[in-house]
Write an enzyme that holds these catalytic residues in place. Sequence first.
Site, short mmCIF file in Angstrom:
data_model
loop_
_atom_site.label_atom_id
_atom_site.label_comp_id
_atom_site.label_asym_id
_atom_site.label_seq_id
_atom_site.Cartn_x
_atom_site.Cartn_y
_atom_site.Cartn_z
N ASP A 88 -53.20 -10.22 55.26
CA ASP A 88 -53.76 -9.22 56.17
C ASP A 88 -54.57 -8.21 55.36
OD1 ASP A 88 -51.25 -8.34 55.02
OD2 ASP A 88 -51.39 -6.57 56.31
N GLU A 150 -48.53 -6.58 55.47
CA GLU A 150 -48.27 -5.62 54.40
C GLU A 150 -48.97 -4.31 54.67
OE1 GLU A 150 -48.46 -3.40 50.67
OE2 GLU A 150 -50.13 -4.06 51.89
N1 BES Z 1 -52.15 -3.34 47.23
C1 BES Z 1 -51.70 -2.14 47.84
C2 BES Z 1 -50.67 -1.41 47.00
C3 BES Z 1 -51.27 -0.77 45.80
C4 BES Z 1 -52.07 0.34 45.96
C5 BES Z 1 -51.08 -1.28 44.53
C6 BES Z 1 -52.66 0.94 44.85
C7 BES Z 1 -51.66 -0.70 43.44
C8 BES Z 1 -52.47 0.41 43.60
C9 BES Z 1 -51.13 -2.46 49.20
O1 BES Z 1 -51.90 -3.39 49.92
C10 BES Z 1 -51.14 -1.22 50.05
O2 BES Z 1 -52.19 -0.73 50.38
N2 BES Z 1 -49.96 -0.77 50.43
C11 BES Z 1 -49.84 0.25 51.42
C12 BES Z 1 -48.43 0.15 51.91
C13 BES Z 1 -48.14 0.87 53.17
C14 BES Z 1 -48.95 0.40 54.35
C15 BES Z 1 -46.66 0.76 53.46
C16 BES Z 1 -50.12 1.61 50.79
O3 BES Z 1 -49.88 1.83 49.60
O4 BES Z 1 -50.62 2.46 51.53
MN MN Z 2 -52.37 -5.01 48.83
MN MN Z 3 -53.68 -2.31 50.69
#
Ligand code: BES
Ligand code: MN
Ligand code: MN
Length: 445
Positions: A88, A150
């Site tokens: 997603d 996710e």
């Molecule tokens: N890939 C990201 C997480 C991430 C962000 C890793 C920055 C390394 C650096 C992931 O897809 C993401 O965006 N996670 C969300 C999670 C939330 C919706 C619970 C986030 O961090 O906002």
């Molecule tokens: Mn991600």
């Molecule tokens: Mn993300």
Amino acid sequence: MSDLVDQVKSVLPSVRADLEDLVRIESVWADPDRRAEVHRSAEAVSKLLAQAGFHDIRTVSEGGAPAVIARRPAPAGAPTVLLYAHHDVQPEGDPSQWASPPFTPTERDGRLYGRGTADDKAGIATHLAAIRAFGDDLPVGVTVFVEGEEESGSPTLSALLAAHRDLLAADVIVIADSDNWSTTTPSLTVSLRGLADCVVEVATLDHGLHSGMWGGVVPDALSALVRLLASLHDDDGNVAVVGLHQGTAADVDYPADHIRKETGILDGVTEIGSGSVTDRLWAKPAITVIGIDTTPIAKASNTLIPSARAKVSMRVAPGGDARAHLAALTRHLEEHAPWGARVTVTAGDVGEPYAIAANGPVYDAARTAFRQAWGVDPIDTGVGGSIPFIAEFANAFPDAKILVTGVEDPATQAHSVDESLDLGVLERAATSEALLLAALGALDR
Ligand code: BES
Ligand code: MN
Ligand code: MN
């Protein structure tokens, strides 16, 4: 080793073409009108895995987005490795702000632009490349788990895990969904913040009132909401909610000029918060207001607004408890409204933070693989973002070793317009992953 490196190189063009096809699918689970696209992307992922030699493939869901689980059994005595990514993507925002259409993969200067080119369809591509490089002879058992929600906080992940625990059990979990230090230096991500969000509604009236007749005596809800939101930080921009956890970041020298370069923060705008950059980004809580519902300016009349709402998002430092943090935020909001305004807080998503003790043979093998593929040692870094999957799987499989890798770099602009993937990083990430699988297959257990 050099054979494997060459194999990755030779499968890369096909993997890149498959990545481009995935990017064309608008798999935005957060958009109710595009859920069919998320089903289509799960289908596409499952087809790619079938072509990559997986026979045991299922698309599963527990009332949420479809996830794909595919397995190839472990050779005798070899460990099983779970390869995670998500199919997603974030909403694209205003398409007119993109230099090329968000769902049309477009190469410029060695980078592939488009929503999900990096976050996280490149994670899927990395796994595919590493697997294809081995052909029929994988050195380890491989379970690929590609989640579909996710970016919506993985609301049904625990249910999926409960329903398919046996399929998902693994000795090592590789999560290709994080950042790299630069396009030439890889990161091994050793901590992530958690997340807790809520919607706060402030009401002062049960209907609007003429602002001339009553302004100056009767408070409007939007002014009350703005004052309440302002109470979340002190004047220096430090979070002012009491009872939140903070720690210390991995010891990394973060060049001060990186912030202006990597964020494009406007001239004259200052940073907020006190302490080192890495502590503020990786090891301290942060609070952001990410949306407001109120009267839009085009509809503004001289009326005292009776009620208004805001979505408040908090990052939780590793070591903190996301639910307890949400409770602390809720308490703060309930106690700080001015003028006796009524406050209603509706809890949103929570995802736990995670910190990894990255030592022992599996982490050594990963560092060696990185060094071989990139030509330099990886840096242990924290990240400010969140992957709720990690704490959830760490709890379910406490003995599994968790490796957080990724295909993003500081120029990626994940979640923003003009998201992009550095194609060299994709190759190096895929090469490291292939070398890692080979090394894990050869580890004494
Ligand atoms: N890939 C990201 C997480 C991430 C962000 C890793 C920055 C390394 C650096 C992931 O897809 C993401 O965006 N996670 C969300 C999670 C939330 C919706 C619970 C986030 O961090 O906002
Ligand atoms: Mn991600
Ligand atoms: Mn993300």
